[in-house]
Structures are given as structure tokens and as C-alpha cells.
Design an enzyme around this catalytic site. Structure first.
Site, PDB file in Angstrom:
ATOM      1  CE1 TYR B 293      -3.207   2.937   1.578  1.00  0.00           C
ATOM      2  CE2 TYR B 293      -4.443   1.101   0.668  1.00  0.00           C
ATOM      3  CZ  TYR B 293      -4.396   2.409   1.113  1.00  0.00           C
ATOM      4  OH  TYR B 293      -5.533   3.177   1.079  1.00  0.00           O
ATOM      5  CE1 TYR B 343      -7.624   6.848  -1.790  1.00  0.00           C
ATOM      6  CE2 TYR B 343      -5.476   5.869  -1.401  1.00  0.00           C
ATOM      7  CZ  TYR B 343      -6.681   6.330  -0.928  1.00  0.00           C
ATOM      8  OH  TYR B 343      -6.940   6.269   0.414  1.00  0.00           O
TER       9      TYR B 343
END
Lengths: 146, 388
Positions: B293, B343
Site C-alpha cells: 500500500y 488510488y
């Protein structure tokens, strides 16, 4: 340091479990919660001791701190907007203060009386109080003059 | 003890393009992504009987999606809280449901549009006490709503304790750009130099303008089934060798409240790592590629350290010299991640891990056999070890 007119920044809500902390601030005392049974400190305030699960609590006054870490909000941009009301205070240092008199728990606050570029991790500080409104006083920290 | 190791596989993946100002609903992106994943698996909508979603998703309920597809019966529906920490956990819960016999083919999905992000959430109140702490004890001092403050405190302390530098941190976005240059889906495909990164002005020091991720409207989905049923699907199965969540101590000090924990210079990934490697029966050095991430470079660099790819405090030197780029020892975020592809709360990292195991990544690691996927810096966080 009272300025109770037009304070336009976020204010804490007083909740049953946290009221003693904010009442202490209003009296210009920084109170940290300690378990009455095993002496473990905790911050922010919450009902139960995480070490021994006691619900018995007391409050200990502290004055000293050490800068553990910090950030400097230097610009308010679309990707990184400053929290409402703080745009005029930039550059703003938000600091993580370690409390040696309270089992080294940490709290977030601001440093006053110090240029943001002079802040150093490890520098000793002491608490001061900012009566931002009639109801709310915020604890802040200033460098200890050595 | 029985675990889910090797009992399930990802058999279908679907990801829409990232579209700027699409004017479309999240539901339309969810439907598109789920349809792509079903087709990729060689299944039909009537095969799907389970759903897992993020609580922060607002595209539609699982039942609305099932209705749109005309799915005949849903026997499992799960939701995972904790924002970007959910992605890998969704696959973990899908595996658990399948192993328990609660469903046969489970869809995991995430759809988001930039304009509606954070509105109309499935479950806006489930983190109320933690949010109350942030509003009372952080916000009055200028703490922002950018998710950067807690990570900023981590990095300032990491630089102080371990001598890490911004030059080292730059390796993260530089690698992301290199990988994104090969990825037609990526929103930013131009290279980045160390000097350009260092010249980027601080917004919230230690964060610079070039630390921001890139956003578009998007949907992504995957289909999970048993290893046995996976053999009949269209694509090479991607086996889930290990999956799970972990929080570490004082998990209520999550996200913005992170810095109130005893140790600031670690993430919950540290507590997940040994669990994942233990379940898989592998070591960090066995991992061929890592999709971690990267809402910001600091989030990613912290996990490289915490997943055990280097010693504590040594991630700065570790990420230098091309080590995390394609061709290096441990390529990271071979799709360009959130910093360059786009994202989506970490769900694209799950899909990219699957692509690497299929051999279909745009930045394919040669002979990759094991992929680690890490979700966001929350409590708990989640992770996967995938294998060919």
C-alpha cells in the site's frame, strides 16, 4: 492569553470519560490519567486500564515534556489542506510530546514561543495553557530555557 | 492446525481504467469491474454466491450488485472495516467462507469516484470512538484530515533514530514511476529523479507535493474460489498461500491516533508478518515481488521494513540502488501503485499480485513464484502471500 471572540478552529467536545482532563486544563493543570490499582498511565483518557483492566482511575498533574516527533504544516494546498482556521498560522508545528512524569505517554500539541525551524527531537519543553474560549483551554508547550 | 493455506485461489480479476471526472456513479464502476472479473474467470454471474466489500465502499450494497446481475442466490456476504487496511482481508474472509462451505465463488470489489469519496459510507459509525479521540485530542492542535500527520511523525522519528534520509525515501516514487511507465492504465507515466523529488516543496513536512497519490474514478474486483474449482476456470489459478489480519497492541490507537502507541517507528504489518510467513511456511527472502500500500511513499517504505525484507531501521539503505525496481532484488508496486497508477484503497495491489503470479504484469518479474500483498497502515492491517 484569552481570546474568546471568534475562535474559528476545532474545539474538543467534553465527554464523560474525558471531562476531568479538560476541567484540569481550564484550571491550568495538565492531568494525565493513571490507574489507581497498578499505576499505569494512559492518554487520551478512557475508562479501563489496559494493563490490569481496572476501572479505578486517578489524575496526576505533570508539567514537563520532551519533543518526541513533530510535523510542520508549511502550506495549505488542495492535496494537503490545513484544518479550518489554521491557514493563517502557517508554518505551524504540530508536535508529539513525551511526558516523562507520566510513564512516557505521548500527547499531541503545539509549541509556542519557538521558531518552527528551531524545533528538535529531544528538546525539553514545559506546559503552558491557552484559554482559547470561555469554556476550553488547550495545553501547549514552550521550550525550557536552559 | 488447519489453515486456509493453498485451499483457495483467485481465479478472475477485473479493473476498469482510472477516469478523471467520469461523471459516472460508483455503482457503474463496480458493475463494470465485477463483470470483467467474472468474464476473466470464465464464469457467469449465476455462479457467484458470495460477496465481500470494504465498509468504506459506497458503490452499492452486495444485494444491489447481485440484483443488477440477476444472481440467483447469495449465501455469504461479508464486510471488512478499517479503510485501506481491508483489501487483503477481503480475500482472507472470502477464503474462510469458501473453506467453511458458506459460498462457492466469492466476489471482492472496490469502486470509488473521487467526488463522492468518503460520503454515504456503508458503516460510518463503526469507528466512532476512535474518531472522537482524533477530533478532541488532535484536531484542536491543527492535525489535518489528510492521513499524513501520523505517518509524518513516524518518518521524522525514523530519520532521527536511524539516520534515514529523504534521498532514500525518493526511491519509492521513483520506482513507482518506472513501473507505471510500462502500464497503460497508469495515470502518471513520466519518470522522476531524486533531485526533482528533493526540490518538491514541503506541504506538511515531511510530506512534499510529490508525495501525493493520484486519483481517478475506478472499479476493481476479483473472484475467489476453492483450489479444486479453480482448475476449471479460464485462467491459471493464483493460490492464496497465506492471508490474514493483525493489529499489534493497543489497536484503538489506529490511523490518526497511531503515535500514542508504545513504538512509533513500526506499523501493524510488523505483527502480521510472522503470522503470514508462518502460515505459508516461507521467509521474506522467498518473496519475489511485493505490492505494498502506497497512499504515500512513507506508508510503503514502512511496510518494506515491517514485512522483514531488511533489518529494523535499515529500510533507507535497502530501497536504494534499484533494489525495489524491476530487475532488482525485490520489485515493489510493479503497477505503479497509488503513487503513479491510481488510488483505490489498495485493491489494485491485490490484482497486481495476482497478475505477477499469472505472468501477465506489465512489469513482470521473471520467474516470480511468490508475491506479498500488503494493505494499509491501519489496525488491523491485512496481507496476502500468493503463489503460482
Amino acid at each position: 492569553m484569552a481570546d474568546t471572540t471568534g475562535y474559528d478552529k476545532a474545539l474538543p467536545q467534553i465527554r464523560p470519560d474525558t471531562a476531568p482532563f479538560w476541567e484540569g486544563c481550564k484550571r491550568h493543570e495538565l492531568l494525565v490519567q493513571r490507574c489507581s490499582d497498578c499505576g499505569t498511565f494512559r492518554y487520551p483518557p478512557r475508562p479501563m486500564c489496559h494493563e490490569c483492566n481496572s476501572l479505578n482511575t486517578e489524575w496526576v498533574k505533570v508539567t514537563k515534556g520532551t519533543v518526541y516527533s513533530y510535523e510542520v504544516i508549511r502550506a495549505s494546498t488542495p492535496a494537503t489542506p490545513a484544518t479550518a482556521g489554521f491557514e493563517k498560522d502557517l508554518p505551524l508545528a504540530v508536535v508529539l510530546i513525551e511526558l516523562p512524569e507520566a510513564g512516557k505517554v505521548r500527547m499531541v500539541s503545539n509549541i509556542v514561543g519557538c521558531d518552527v525551524d528551531s524545533i528538535k527531537i529531544g528538546m525539553p519543553v514545559e506546559v503552558v495553557f491557552d484559554d482559547v474560549t470561555e469554556e476550553i483551554t488547550l495545553p501547549k508547550f514552550k521550550p525550557v530555557v536552559q | 492446525m488447519e489453515t486456509l493455506k493453498d485451499k483457495c485461489a483467485i481465479v478472475g480479476i477485473g479493473q476498469t481504467p482510472f477516469i478523471i471526472d467520469s461523471g459516472r456513479t460508483e455503482l457503474s464502476f463496480a458493475l463494470e469491474a465485477v463483470k470483467l472479473a467474472i468474464e476473466d474467470a470464465g464464469l457467469t454471474p449465476k455462479d457467484i454466491d458470495g460477496f465481500v466489500s470494504y465498509t468504506c465502499d459506497n458503490s452499492a450494497s452486495d444485494t444491489v450488485i447481485a440484483t443488477n446481475f440477476g444472481m440467483p442466490n447469495i449465501t455469504y456476504a461479508g464486510q471488512i472495516p478499517h479503510w485501506g487496511g481491508s483489501g487483503c482481508a477481503m480475500v482472507a474472509h472470502a477464503c474462510a467462507a469458501i473453506v467453511a462451505g458458506l459460498a462457492k465463488y466469492v466476489v471482492c470489489w472496490r469502486a470509488l469516484t473521487v467526488g463522492a469519496f468518503r460520503s454515504n459510507l456503508w458503516n460510518p459509525t463503526e469507528e466512532r470512538p476512535f474518531f472522537d479521540n482524533a477530533e478532541d485530542f488532535l484536531r484542536p492542535f491543527g492535525w489535518t484530515r489528510t492521513a499524513k500527520d501520523a505517518m509524518g511523525m513516524y518518518w521524522m522519528r525514523h530519520m532521527h533514530e536511524y539516520g534515514s534520509t529523504y534521498e532514500q525515501l525518493a526511491a519509492i516514487p521513483i520506482a513507482a514511476r518506472k513501473h507505471a511507465a510500462r502500464n497503460p492504465r497508469a495515470l502518471i507515466r513520466t519518470p522522476l529523479t531524486v533531485q526533482e523529488y528533493l526540490d518538491s516543496p514541503f506541504e506538511l513536512e515531511p510530506f512534499r507535493a510529490l508525495d501525493n497519490n493520484v486519483k481517478g474514478d475506478v472499479g476493481a474486483a476479483c473472484i475467489v474460489t476453492s483450489a479444486e474449482r479453480a482448475k476449471d476456470c479460464r485462467r491459471r489459478p493464483v493460490y492464496v498461500m497465506a492471508a490474514g489480519q493483525a493489529s499489534g497492541p493497543l489497536p484503538g490507537y489506529s490511523y490518526e491516533m497511531w503515535n500514542h502507541r508504545p513504538v512509533v517507528t513500526e506499523t501493524a504489518a510488523k505483527y502480521l508478518a510472522s503470522y503470514l510467513y508462518g502460515m505459508a511456511g516461507v521467509y521474506p527472502e522467498d518473496i519475489d515481488v511485493a505490492e505494498l500500500y502506497d497512499c504515500f511513499p512513507i506508508a510503503c517504505i514502512a511496510m518494506i521494513e515491517d514485512y522483514g525484507f531488511c533489518k529494523k531501521g535499515e529500510v533507507g539503505p535497502f530501497v536504494q540502488d534499484g533494489r525495489i525496481e524491476l530487475g532488482g532484488q525485490l520489485p515493489v508496486n510493479t503497477h505503479g501503485g497509488h503513487l503513479a497508477e491510481g488510488y483505490i484503497h489498495g485493491f489494485s495491489h491485490v490484482l497486481e499480485g495476482a497478475r505477477q503470479m499469472r505472468g501477465t504484469s506489465t512489469a513482470q518479474v521473471k520467474d516470480a513464484e511468490l508475491a506479498l500483498v500488503g494493505s494499509a497502515w491501519t489496525c488491523p492491517t491485512s496481507g496476502l502471500i500468493l503463489r503460482r
